[in-house]
Design a protein around this motif. Structure first.
Motif, PDB file in Angstrom:
ATOM      1  N   MET A 164       0.851  -1.167   0.000  1.00  0.00           N
ATOM      2  CA  MET A 164       0.000   0.000   0.000  1.00  0.00           C
ATOM      3  C   MET A 164       0.895   1.227   0.000  1.00  0.00           C
ATOM      4  N   LYS A 165       0.515   2.191  -0.799  1.00  0.00           N
ATOM      5  CA  LYS A 165       1.257   3.442  -0.876  1.00  0.00           C
ATOM      6  C   LYS A 165       0.301   4.592  -0.598  1.00  0.00           C
ATOM      7  N   ALA A 166       0.848   5.614   0.054  1.00  0.00           N
ATOM      8  CA  ALA A 166       0.047   6.808   0.315  1.00  0.00           C
ATOM      9  C   ALA A 166       0.905   8.045   0.109  1.00  0.00           C
ATOM     10  N   VAL A 167       0.296   9.059  -0.451  1.00  0.00           N
ATOM     11  CA  VAL A 167       0.898  10.386  -0.519  1.00  0.00           C
ATOM     12  C   VAL A 167       0.037  11.253   0.391  1.00  0.00           C
ATOM     13  N   VAL A 168       0.665  11.777   1.433  1.00  0.00           N
ATOM     14  CA  VAL A 168      -0.053  12.569   2.441  1.00  0.00           C
ATOM     15  C   VAL A 168       0.390  14.015   2.308  1.00  0.00           C
ATOM     16  N   GLN A 169      -0.579  14.903   2.130  1.00  0.00           N
ATOM     17  CA  GLN A 169      -0.270  16.326   2.030  1.00  0.00           C
ATOM     18  C   GLN A 169      -0.961  17.081   3.160  1.00  0.00           C
TER      19      GLN A 169
ATOM     20  N   LEU B 150      -3.799  10.451  -0.619  1.00  0.00           N
ATOM     21  CA  LEU B 150      -4.003   9.744  -1.878  1.00  0.00           C
ATOM     22  C   LEU B 150      -3.508   8.325  -1.622  1.00  0.00           C
ATOM     23  N   LEU B 151      -4.372   7.321  -1.799  1.00  0.00           N
ATOM     24  CA  LEU B 151      -4.054   5.955  -1.395  1.00  0.00           C
ATOM     25  C   LEU B 151      -4.073   4.991  -2.573  1.00  0.00           C
ATOM     26  N   GLY B 152      -2.961   4.270  -2.755  1.00  0.00           N
ATOM     27  CA  GLY B 152      -2.851   3.239  -3.787  1.00  0.00           C
ATOM     28  C   GLY B 152      -2.772   1.868  -3.151  1.00  0.00           C
ATOM     29  N   ILE B 153      -3.675   0.980  -3.530  1.00  0.00           N
ATOM     30  CA  ILE B 153      -3.753  -0.359  -2.946  1.00  0.00           C
ATOM     31  C   ILE B 153      -3.158  -1.363  -3.928  1.00  0.00           C
ATOM     32  N   SER B 154      -2.257  -2.216  -3.412  1.00  0.00           N
ATOM     33  CA  SER B 154      -1.608  -3.211  -4.281  1.00  0.00           C
ATOM     34  C   SER B 154      -2.302  -4.560  -4.171  1.00  0.00           C
TER      35      SER B 154
ATOM     36  N   LYS C  37      -3.151  -6.491   7.566  1.00  0.00           N
ATOM     37  CA  LYS C  37      -1.949  -6.050   8.280  1.00  0.00           C
ATOM     38  C   LYS C  37      -1.421  -4.735   7.683  1.00  0.00           C
ATOM     39  N   GLU C  38      -1.329  -4.652   6.361  1.00  0.00           N
ATOM     40  CA  GLU C  38      -0.864  -3.422   5.714  1.00  0.00           C
ATOM     41  C   GLU C  38      -1.866  -2.297   5.918  1.00  0.00           C
ATOM     42  N   LEU C  39      -3.143  -2.627   5.882  1.00  0.00           N
ATOM     43  CA  LEU C  39      -4.191  -1.625   6.101  1.00  0.00           C
ATOM     44  C   LEU C  39      -4.039  -1.000   7.495  1.00  0.00           C
ATOM     45  N   GLU C  40      -3.892  -1.827   8.510  1.00  0.00           N
ATOM     46  CA  GLU C  40      -3.763  -1.321   9.877  1.00  0.00           C
ATOM     47  C   GLU C  40      -2.477  -0.511  10.050  1.00  0.00           C
ATOM     48  N   HIS C  41      -1.396  -0.963   9.421  1.00  0.00           N
ATOM     49  CA  HIS C  41      -0.126  -0.236   9.480  1.00  0.00           C
ATOM     50  C   HIS C  41      -0.298   1.166   8.885  1.00  0.00           C
ATOM     51  N   MET C  42      -0.944   1.245   7.726  1.00  0.00           N
ATOM     52  CA  MET C  42      -1.095   2.530   7.044  1.00  0.00           C
ATOM     53  C   MET C  42      -2.017   3.466   7.824  1.00  0.00           C
ATOM     54  N   VAL C  43      -3.090   2.958   8.381  1.00  0.00           N
ATOM     55  CA  VAL C  43      -3.994   3.788   9.191  1.00  0.00           C
ATOM     56  C   VAL C  43      -3.223   4.382  10.370  1.00  0.00           C
ATOM     57  N   ARG C  44      -2.455   3.552  11.055  1.00  0.00           N
ATOM     58  CA  ARG C  44      -1.667   4.008  12.206  1.00  0.00           C
ATOM     59  C   ARG C  44      -0.658   5.085  11.788  1.00  0.00           C
ATOM     60  N   LYS C  45       0.058   4.850  10.688  1.00  0.00           N
ATOM     61  CA  LYS C  45       1.063   5.809  10.218  1.00  0.00           C
ATOM     62  C   LYS C  45       0.423   7.143   9.828  1.00  0.00           C
TER      63      LYS C  45
ATOM     64  N   LEU D  78     -11.292   3.036   5.109  1.00  0.00           N
ATOM     65  CA  LEU D  78     -12.048   4.181   5.625  1.00  0.00           C
ATOM     66  C   LEU D  78     -12.712   3.841   6.956  1.00  0.00           C
ATOM     67  N   GLU D  79     -13.266   2.642   7.046  1.00  0.00           N
ATOM     68  CA  GLU D  79     -13.921   2.200   8.272  1.00  0.00           C
ATOM     69  C   GLU D  79     -12.918   2.157   9.431  1.00  0.00           C
ATOM     70  N   GLN D  80     -11.714   1.663   9.162  1.00  0.00           N
ATOM     71  CA  GLN D  80     -10.670   1.590  10.190  1.00  0.00           C
ATOM     72  C   GLN D  80     -10.237   2.995  10.617  1.00  0.00           C
ATOM     73  N   LEU D  81     -10.110   3.920   9.653  1.00  0.00           N
ATOM     74  CA  LEU D  81      -9.779   5.315   9.990  1.00  0.00           C
ATOM     75  C   LEU D  81     -10.841   5.895  10.919  1.00  0.00           C
ATOM     76  N   ARG D  82     -12.100   5.669  10.563  1.00  0.00           N
ATOM     77  CA  ARG D  82     -13.211   6.219  11.350  1.00  0.00           C
ATOM     78  C   ARG D  82     -13.290   5.587  12.730  1.00  0.00           C
ATOM     79  N   LYS D  83     -12.977   4.313  12.813  1.00  0.00           N
ATOM     80  CA  LYS D  83     -12.996   3.606  14.095  1.00  0.00           C
ATOM     81  C   LYS D  83     -11.857   4.084  15.001  1.00  0.00           C
TER      82      LYS D  83
END
Length: 171
Positions: free
Chosen positions: A1-6, A30-34, A40-48, A110-115
């Motif tokens: 998973m890749k993200a560009v955060v501005q 901006l989120l790119g899903i591989s 596991k990657e989803l939770e890592h990215m939400v935390r970061k 999105l659900e994990q972010l909101r939670k």
């Protein structure tokens, strides 16, 4: 998973000439899903993303507060093009998760972010739509994030040293 955060002073998404989402101060993701991404990657990215320190504190010290610390907003946009591999000059997207799978995965993100944060402060675009994303970058501050490859060892030198220094008891 890749993200560009501005870091942004404001951002919005328009589809078909109609604004469907907007935020004030906060971050635009901006989120790119591989193909290989898992929970596991989803939770890592939400935390970061939620803990990324790109804001100043009350005394003006830079890089000390996260979007959650400041109670700012988050605008997320699914962007498969972040999973691009160039073949010469032509983009190839074979590493991106197919849209049929990616939509559910993105909704879980999105659900994990909101939670994890405040649901009313998490906004998003429209998955799969042709969107115009208006971003007023603040700084400018743009950070690229990538989740560790599944099964890969950490590449953070501090964490590697901590692992080397760890004492493992005899069994």
């Amino acid at each position: 998973m890749k993200a560009v955060v501005q870091r942004v002073t404001r951002a919005s998404v328009t589809v078909g000439g109609e604004q469907i989402s907007a935020i004030g101060r906060g971050i635009c993701v901006l989120l790119g899903i591989s193909l290989e991404d898992t929970q596991k990657e989803l939770e890592h990215m939400v935390r970061k993303i939620l803990n990324l320190r790109v804001f100043e504190d009350e005394s003006g010290k830079h890089w000390s507060k996260s979007v959650m610390d400041k109670q700012y907003e988050v605008l997320c946009i699914s962007q498969f093009t972040l999973q691009c591999v160039l073949k010469g000059n032509k983009p190839d997207f074979h590493l991106a998760m197919p849209a049929e799978q990616a939509e559910g995965f993105y909704n879980s993100f999105l659900e994990q972010l909101r939670k994890t944060y405040r649901p009313e402060l998490i906004k998003d675009g429209k998955f799969g739509a042709y969107m115009q994303v208006h971003i007023q970058n603040d700084g400018p501050v743009t950070i690229e994030l990538e989740s560790p490859a599944p099964g890969a060892a950490t590449s953070d030198p501090k964490q590697v040293k901590a692992c080397k220094d760890a004492v493992i008891p005899d069994e």
